[in-house]
Write a protein that holds these residues in place. Structure first.
Motif, short mmCIF file in Angstrom:
data_model
loop_
_atom_site.label_atom_id
_atom_site.label_comp_id
_atom_site.label_asym_id
_atom_site.label_seq_id
_atom_site.Cartn_x
_atom_site.Cartn_y
_atom_site.Cartn_z
N ASN A 32 0.83 -1.20 0.00
CA ASN A 32 0.00 0.00 0.00
C ASN A 32 0.87 1.25 0.00
OD1 ASN A 32 -1.78 2.10 0.70
ND2 ASN A 32 -3.03 0.80 1.99
N GLY A 33 0.77 2.05 -1.04
CA GLY A 33 1.57 3.27 -1.13
C GLY A 33 0.74 4.52 -0.98
N TYR A 34 1.19 5.43 -0.13
CA TYR A 34 0.54 6.75 -0.03
C TYR A 34 1.07 7.64 -1.15
CZ TYR A 34 -1.79 6.06 4.45
OH TYR A 34 -2.64 5.63 5.45
N VAL A 35 0.15 8.34 -1.79
CA VAL A 35 0.49 9.27 -2.87
C VAL A 35 0.02 10.66 -2.46
CG1 VAL A 35 -0.07 9.94 -5.24
CG2 VAL A 35 0.46 7.55 -4.71
N GLY A 36 0.92 11.61 -2.47
CA GLY A 36 0.62 12.96 -1.99
C GLY A 36 -0.07 13.84 -3.02
N GLY A 37 -1.39 13.77 -3.06
CA GLY A 37 -2.15 14.63 -3.96
C GLY A 37 -2.25 16.07 -3.49
N PHE A 38 -1.88 16.32 -2.23
CA PHE A 38 -1.96 17.68 -1.69
C PHE A 38 -0.98 18.62 -2.39
CE2 PHE A 38 1.08 15.27 0.84
CZ PHE A 38 2.18 16.11 0.90
N LYS A 51 2.97 -3.28 -9.07
CA LYS A 51 3.65 -3.65 -7.83
C LYS A 51 2.88 -3.23 -6.59
CE LYS A 51 8.23 -3.63 -9.96
NZ LYS A 51 9.53 -2.94 -10.07
N LEU A 52 1.69 -2.65 -6.77
CA LEU A 52 0.89 -2.16 -5.65
C LEU A 52 -0.43 -2.91 -5.56
CD1 LEU A 52 1.35 1.65 -6.32
CD2 LEU A 52 2.40 0.38 -4.43
N THR A 53 -0.97 -2.99 -4.35
CA THR A 53 -2.34 -3.49 -4.18
C THR A 53 -3.29 -2.34 -3.85
OG1 THR A 53 -2.02 -3.92 -1.80
CG2 THR A 53 -1.53 -5.72 -3.33
N HIS A 54 -2.76 -1.31 -3.18
CA HIS A 54 -3.57 -0.17 -2.76
C HIS A 54 -2.78 1.13 -2.94
CE1 HIS A 54 -5.06 -3.61 -0.46
NE2 HIS A 54 -6.20 -2.98 -0.27
N ILE A 55 -3.51 2.18 -3.30
CA ILE A 55 -2.97 3.53 -3.26
C ILE A 55 -3.86 4.35 -2.33
CG2 ILE A 55 -2.67 5.69 -4.55
CD1 ILE A 55 -1.86 4.01 -6.97
N ASN A 56 -3.24 4.95 -1.31
CA ASN A 56 -3.96 5.85 -0.41
C ASN A 56 -3.68 7.28 -0.83
OD1 ASN A 56 -4.77 3.57 0.94
ND2 ASN A 56 -4.12 4.26 2.95
N TYR A 57 -4.74 7.98 -1.22
CA TYR A 57 -4.61 9.33 -1.75
C TYR A 57 -4.63 10.33 -0.59
CZ TYR A 57 -5.54 13.51 -4.54
OH TYR A 57 -5.48 14.74 -5.12
N ALA A 58 -3.53 11.06 -0.43
CA ALA A 58 -3.39 11.98 0.70
C ALA A 58 -3.34 13.43 0.21
CB ALA A 58 -2.10 11.64 1.44
N PHE A 59 -4.17 14.29 0.78
CA PHE A 59 -5.12 14.05 1.85
C PHE A 59 -6.44 14.73 1.54
CE2 PHE A 59 -1.13 13.57 4.28
CZ PHE A 59 -1.37 12.37 4.89
N VAL A 60 -7.48 14.28 2.24
CA VAL A 60 -8.77 14.96 2.26
C VAL A 60 -8.87 15.69 3.60
CG1 VAL A 60 -11.28 14.63 2.23
CG2 VAL A 60 -9.81 13.23 0.75
N LEU A 365 13.00 0.85 -3.52
CA LEU A 365 12.41 0.14 -2.37
C LEU A 365 11.15 -0.63 -2.74
CD1 LEU A 365 12.96 2.77 0.47
CD2 LEU A 365 14.46 0.93 -0.33
N LEU A 366 10.34 -0.08 -3.64
CA LEU A 366 9.14 -0.80 -4.06
C LEU A 366 9.53 -2.09 -4.77
CD1 LEU A 366 6.10 -1.03 -4.32
CD2 LEU A 366 6.21 0.43 -6.36
N SER A 367 10.57 -2.05 -5.55
CA SER A 367 11.04 -3.28 -6.23
C SER A 367 11.47 -4.33 -5.21
CB SER A 367 12.20 -2.96 -7.18
OG SER A 367 11.76 -2.14 -8.25
N GLU A 368 12.12 -3.87 -4.13
CA GLU A 368 12.54 -4.79 -3.08
C GLU A 368 11.34 -5.42 -2.38
OE1 GLU A 368 15.53 -6.91 -1.17
OE2 GLU A 368 15.77 -5.43 -2.78
N ILE A 369 10.34 -4.60 -2.11
CA ILE A 369 9.11 -5.11 -1.49
C ILE A 369 8.45 -6.12 -2.41
CG2 ILE A 369 6.76 -4.49 -0.77
CD1 ILE A 369 7.91 -1.77 0.14
N ASN A 370 8.33 -5.76 -3.68
CA ASN A 370 7.67 -6.63 -4.64
C ASN A 370 8.38 -7.99 -4.76
OD1 ASN A 370 5.52 -6.71 -6.84
ND2 ASN A 370 7.35 -7.22 -8.02
N GLU A 371 9.69 -7.95 -4.68
CA GLU A 371 10.48 -9.19 -4.80
C GLU A 371 10.32 -10.08 -3.58
OE1 GLU A 371 15.19 -10.40 -5.10
OE2 GLU A 371 14.50 -8.54 -6.06
N ASN A 372 10.10 -9.46 -2.41
CA ASN A 372 10.09 -10.24 -1.17
C ASN A 372 8.70 -10.50 -0.59
OD1 ASN A 372 13.04 -10.63 -0.09
ND2 ASN A 372 12.97 -8.59 -1.01
#
Length: 374
Positions: A32-38, A51-60, A365-372
């Motif tokens: 799950n990656g946070y993405v800074g829409g602010f 490589k992601l399952t969730h994107i959390n859109y920050a912030f409301v 780092l995302l590649s490392e997470i995805n691999e492991n």
């Protein structure tokens, strides 16, 4: 049709169905990656959606007991572009994150009464409905405790925190009946023992799908220099803050391990130490300095520009130290991320989440997470 031809056709169809099922198989763990829409428009072309399952859109934001999009033009565009990533990854979920460090001042008022909670819950879910999104994430920093200067907080936050999730879950369930879809409710929570003490996390877990523990921003005790996203305590102090200690505290409070997301920091934090003893670790802080995102750290600072890299084997934490400037930078790297992935598997946690996607645009780092965490 001859029997042999029929058997061949059945075999081909079976193989096709099996291949299709394998192709669409969901990941076992959340990433799950946070993405800074602010900040404005999000460059979704740079997001590796597979490589992601969730994107959390920050912030409301939270204003007048309502969940509010304060940058409507860019937010609406970002939602459309993020949803388009589902063409690349059909299982990807887009979730709005409400609050954050800068926009948590009004949570306490927003959830103070049954009517205000209802108003807040309805407005939160209306954003999901309007933009065809997948859920709500609450990042209240912090219920019952002082966060940013000027935040409103009160003792009643402890119970109202739980009741807020109950109200949002009820509204999400209504939307689920209407749309025939499942909607997510998650929360990002502080990693401190005091956060657990000021909430009812066992009760909160009944209403939420995932509880994302922000296992970063620790630092040393009593104004000293320390790791900010260490997995364990270091050998010098078994009582220091760590991701493992945070996880244990939340499980003890009644949160099921399988609902816990472990936090990874895609950014570093820096401090100037008073002296060079122990490469700055445990020394008095003189001032904070910019740490930067991991791509910058890896490409320009590791064993460069006066910085030498170290790895604390006990804490499972990497850091840089410059003996001339006495600046220490603490961060997650591939080695510490791999250790966190192993921990997630061993403890049977839900997976990993991280702040923030564009702090590591090259995706080290995302590649490392995805691999492991396949």
């Amino acid at each position: 049709m001859k029997i042999n031809q029929l058997l061949i056709l059945i075999l081909l169809l079976s193989t096709s169905c099996l291949t299709s099922a394998q192709t669409s198989k969901s990941k076992k763990y959340i990433v799950n990656g946070y993405v800074g829409g602010f900040r404005g428009l999000v460059n979704t072309e740079q997001i590796d959606a597979k490589k992601l399952t969730h994107i959390n859109y920050a912030f409301v934001n939270v204003q007048d007991s309502l969940a509010v999009l304060t940058n409507l033009a860019t937010d609406s565009t970002n939602f459309r572009k993020l949803n388009a990533l589902k063409l690349i990854n059909q299982d990807l979920k887009i979730v709005i994150s409400i609050g954050g460090w800068a926009w948590s001042e009004n949570f306490s008022d927003a959830v103070l009464t049954e009517s205000s909670r209802k108003k807040f819950a309805v407005s939160s879910v209306e954003i999901i409905r309007q933009y065809d999104l997948d859920g709500v994430d609450i990042d209240w920093e912090y219920p019952g405790m002082k966060g940013e200067e000027g935040n409103i907080y009160r003792p009643e936050d402890k119970q109202n925190f739980t009741l807020m999730f109950k109200a949002i879950r009820e509204e999400l369930d209504k939307l689920a009946l209407e749309k025939g879809e499942k909607y997510l409710l998650t929360t990002a929570v502080g990693g401190s023992k005091s956060f657990v003490e000021h909430t009812e996390m066992g009760n909160v877990a009944q209403y939420t799908d995932y509880i994302l523990i922000m296992t970063y921003d620790y630092g040393g005790k009593n104004g000293t220099v320390g790791h900010h996203t260490n997995l364990y305590a270091d050998k010098g102090d078994s009582t220091m803050s760590s991701a493992d200690r945070s996880v244990q505290n939340f499980i003890a409070a009644g949160v099921p391990a399988e609902k816990i997301g472990l936090g990874a920091a895609f950014y570093g934090k820096g401090w100037e130490a008073e002296n060079i003893t122990a490469n700055g670790l445990g020394q008095k802080r003189i001032k904070s300095v910019q740490g930067g995102g991991y791509t910058k750290i890896k490409d320009t600072l590791i064993n460069q520009n006066g910085y030498k890299k170290f790895y604390d084997k006990k804490a499972k934490a990497s850091y840089l130290f410059n003996p001339v400037t006495k600046i220490l930078i603490t961060y997650d790297d591939e080695k510490s991320i791999k250790a966190k992935c192993k921990y997630v598997k061993r403890k049977k946690l839900a997976g990993i989440f991280f702040w923030e996607y564009f702090s590591d645009p090259k995706g080290y780092l995302l590649s490392e997470i995805n691999e492991n965490l396949e």
